[in-house]
Scaffold this active site. Sequence first.
Site, PDB file in Angstrom:
ATOM      1  N   LYS A 197      -2.427  -9.631 -11.243  1.00 29.02           N
ATOM      2  CA  LYS A 197      -2.394  -9.182 -12.640  1.00 29.02           C
ATOM      3  C   LYS A 197      -1.035  -8.552 -12.960  1.00 29.02           C
ATOM      4  CE  LYS A 197      -4.769  -6.023 -15.745  1.00 29.02           C
ATOM      5  NZ  LYS A 197      -5.913  -5.156 -15.999  1.00 29.02           N
ATOM      6  N   GLU A 203       1.383  -6.286  -1.233  1.00 29.74           N
ATOM      7  CA  GLU A 203       0.779  -7.241  -0.298  1.00 29.74           C
ATOM      8  C   GLU A 203       0.982  -8.668  -0.805  1.00 29.74           C
ATOM      9  OE1 GLU A 203      -0.690  -4.540  -1.521  1.00 29.74           O
ATOM     10  OE2 GLU A 203      -2.074  -3.609  -0.082  1.00 29.74           O
ATOM     11  N   GLY A 255      -8.854  -6.057 -13.107  1.00 25.92           N
ATOM     12  CA  GLY A 255      -8.705  -6.904 -11.923  1.00 25.92           C
ATOM     13  C   GLY A 255     -10.039  -7.322 -11.324  1.00 25.92           C
ATOM     14  N   ARG A 256     -10.946  -6.375 -11.123  1.00 26.23           N
ATOM     15  CA  ARG A 256     -12.223  -6.685 -10.453  1.00 26.23           C
ATOM     16  C   ARG A 256     -13.215  -7.395 -11.374  1.00 26.23           C
ATOM     17  NH1 ARG A 256     -11.056  -1.504 -10.926  1.00 26.23           N
ATOM     18  NH2 ARG A 256     -12.365  -0.076 -12.139  1.00 26.23           N
ATOM     19  N   GLU A 341     -14.949   0.660  -6.718  1.00 26.53           N
ATOM     20  CA  GLU A 341     -13.703   0.935  -7.444  1.00 26.53           C
ATOM     21  C   GLU A 341     -14.038   1.353  -8.885  1.00 26.53           C
ATOM     22  OE1 GLU A 341      -9.761  -1.095  -6.402  1.00 26.53           O
ATOM     23  OE2 GLU A 341     -10.214  -2.025  -8.315  1.00 26.53           O
ATOM     24  N   HIS A 372     -30.409  -8.692  13.139  1.00 32.02           N
ATOM     25  CA  HIS A 372     -30.118  -8.599  14.571  1.00 32.02           C
ATOM     26  C   HIS A 372     -28.926  -7.690  14.845  1.00 32.02           C
ATOM     27  CE1 HIS A 372     -33.043 -11.760  15.438  1.00 32.02           C
ATOM     28  NE2 HIS A 372     -32.686 -12.208  14.252  1.00 32.02           N
ATOM     29  N   LYS A 501      -0.934   3.915  -2.020  1.00 29.00           N
ATOM     30  CA  LYS A 501       0.158   2.953  -2.255  1.00 29.00           C
ATOM     31  C   LYS A 501       1.493   3.685  -2.269  1.00 29.00           C
ATOM     32  CE  LYS A 501      -2.323  -0.189  -5.391  1.00 29.00           C
ATOM     33  NZ  LYS A 501      -2.345  -0.695  -6.764  1.00 29.00           N
TER      34      LYS A 501
HETATM   35  O1  F6P Z   1      -5.547  -1.681  -5.442  1.00 28.28           O
HETATM   36  C1  F6P Z   1      -6.183  -1.711  -6.654  1.00 28.28           C
HETATM   37  C2  F6P Z   1      -5.907  -2.904  -7.498  1.00 28.28           C
HETATM   38  O2  F6P Z   1      -5.168  -2.499  -8.597  1.00 28.28           O
HETATM   39  C3  F6P Z   1      -7.184  -3.596  -7.898  1.00 28.28           C
HETATM   40  O3  F6P Z   1      -7.832  -2.974  -8.928  1.00 28.28           O
HETATM   41  C4  F6P Z   1      -6.704  -4.961  -8.190  1.00 28.28           C
HETATM   42  O4  F6P Z   1      -7.768  -5.848  -8.242  1.00 28.28           O
HETATM   43  C5  F6P Z   1      -5.780  -5.175  -7.027  1.00 28.28           C
HETATM   44  O5  F6P Z   1      -5.154  -3.918  -6.833  1.00 28.28           O
HETATM   45  C6  F6P Z   1      -4.754  -6.255  -7.192  1.00 28.28           C
HETATM   46  O6  F6P Z   1      -3.892  -6.030  -8.267  1.00 28.28           O
HETATM   47  P1  F6P Z   1      -2.979  -7.163  -8.862  1.00 28.28           P
HETATM   48  O7  F6P Z   1      -3.873  -8.233  -9.396  1.00 28.28           O
HETATM   49  O8  F6P Z   1      -2.179  -6.509  -9.943  1.00 28.28           O
HETATM   50  O9  F6P Z   1      -2.106  -7.694  -7.769  1.00 28.28           O
END
Ligand code: F6P
Length: 533
Positions: A197, A203, A255-256, A341, A372, A501
Site C-alpha cells: 500500500k 521487508e 491493508g488488512r 491488528e 493431535h 519498525k
Molecule cells: O505492519 C503493519 C502494516 O502497516 C499492515 O497494516 C500492513 O498490512 C502491512 O504493514 C504492509 O503494509 P504495506 O502494504 O504498506 O507494505
Amino acid sequence: MTTRFQALRQHRAATAATTILDLFADPGRASAFSCRHGEMLFDFSKTQIDAQALDLLLQLANGAGVAEKRDAMFAGAKINETEGRAVLHTALRNLSASVVVDGRDVMPEVRATHARCAAFARDLREGRLTGQGGAITDVVNIGIGGSDLGPAMAYLALAPFADGPRCHFVSNVDGAHIADTLRGLNPETTLIIVASKTFTTIETMTNADTARRWMAEKVANPAAQFAAVSTASDKTAAYGIDPARVFGFEDWVGGRYSMWGPIGLALMIAIGPDRFDDFLAGGADIDGHFRTAPFAQNLPVLLALVGIWHNQICGHATRAVLPYDQRLSRLPAYLQQLEMESNGKTVAMDGTELPYDSGPVVWGEPGTNGQHAFYQLIHQGSRVIPCEFLVARQGHEPDLAHQHLLLVANCLAQSEALMRGRSLDEARAIMARKGLTGAELERQARHRVFPGNRPSTTLAYPQLTPFTLGQIIALYEHRVFVEGVILGINSYDQWGVELGKELALALQPILEGKQPTKGKDGSTEQLVAYLRG
Ligand code: F6P
C-alpha cells in the site's frame, strides 16, 4: 464501564453455575441460538449465552450505536478518526454502488481499476502477455501483512479453482523466504507483483530488490516482468514500474481489508476474473445481510456478541479458530492480523483508557491436525478457550467422500466433547470395566476426567467456493467492526506496529558496525555483540 457491561457481568456471575448442557433442557435451544443466512448456519448454542444474556448483548450493540456507525462506514464517513480516513473496503466488492468521499464519487475509478486488473489477469492467463522466455508460468507476490495474508490464504483456500499460473507469496525479510521461493523458478517466465500500500515497507522493498537482481541475471528488461499494487504511484514510478502495470487503490482501504481490490491480483490471476468476481459477490452478499438483517438474526453481529461475551464478560483471553477444512489452513493467520491488528488496543476513540480488556488473542490450526497437537490443553487445561469451528457440508473430492465424513464427524465430536466432558463417576466406571480397583482405579480415573462445559461455536457452509470464501471473510471483517464499536475503539489504525519498525531501522547501522551500541540496554547490547559474530 457502561451499565450494560455491568449488567452482563452480573448476569454472568448469577448464572455461572448453569452449564451449557443444562441449557439444552430447552428443546428449542439449538435453533433459538443459531442463525441462518442463505445456506450458511452459525450455531452458538454450545455456549453459556442464555436468553437474558443474548437480550443484554443485543442491547449492548444497540446502545453502542452499531447500526449508526455501520451506516456511516458504508456511506464513506471518516470513521478512522486517528488517520482522518473513510473505511470503504466494502466499496471494492459492491462495484455497481455509488460512494462519495470528499464530495467525489469514487466508484468510477474503482471500477476502472478492477477492469484493468481483470484485463491484465486475462492477458496473462490466455498467453497474450508473456515473459521474455514465453508464457508466464509463475507469479510471485511480494508483500507483507495485509498485502500478503489475504491473497496467500485465499490461494490455498481456492486451490480447486486455480487454473492459471502458479502463485507464490514472499513476505518475510528473512532471505530464506525469497531464496527458497525463487529457487527452481525461471526468471524468463515469472511475473513479480510488488504489493505494498505504502511502497515503503522495508521487508517488501528489500525482497523486491532481491527479485529484481535475480531477474536481471537472466532477463534483458526485468522491469517488463514487474507489476505493482500500491496507493503510491509516485513511488512505483520511481521504482521503474510501467504505469500500465501499476494498480492503485485509495487510502480508505486498510491493508488488512484490501484483498478485495488490486491486492487480490495474484488470486485473480490464479482463479480467473470471473471466479474472483464470485468471491466479491460473496462479500457483497454479507454486506447486504449486515446492513439489513435485524441484529438478532445478523451473522456478523451475533459473531461479535459471542466474542464480547467470551472475552470481556467471561474473561477468556484467547479464542481458537479451528477450520475443519484443510484449505483454510491460513485462515487463523489471516484472522490474527484482521482481528488483533484491528482490536488490539487499550485506548478508546476519545483518548481514554478502555475499562475492559482489548480484543482477544486469536490462534488456531485446521482440524483434525490440531486434535493431535494442542487440543489436550483445550479439553483438560486450566484455562477455558472458546473454540470456533468451521466446516463444509461437502468437500471437493467426490471420490474421497468417506474422508470428508470422517472430518465432519471429528468436528462435531470435538464440540460435543468440549461441552459434555466426562465426570469422575464416568471415568471410574471406565476404569472398573478395564479391571482396575481401589486406589489405582481412583488415581487413573482422575486423569480421565474432562471438566466439560467448554464453549464453542460452529460455522457451517455448503462448500468452500469463491462465493463462500467471500462470505466468510466479510463476515469476520464485520465482526471485527462490531466488536470495535462496542469496545469504543478505532479498529482501522495500527499505531502499535510502528515502534518496532522505528527501532529496527535504528539498529541496522549498529548491526553493520557503523554506529556504537551506546544508549542501548544491556540485553540489546549483548545480543548485538553476539549476533554480529
Ligand atoms: O505492519 C503493519 C502494516 O502497516 C499492515 O497494516 C500492513 O498490512 C502491512 O504493514 C504492509 O503494509 P504495506 O502494504 O504498506 O507494505
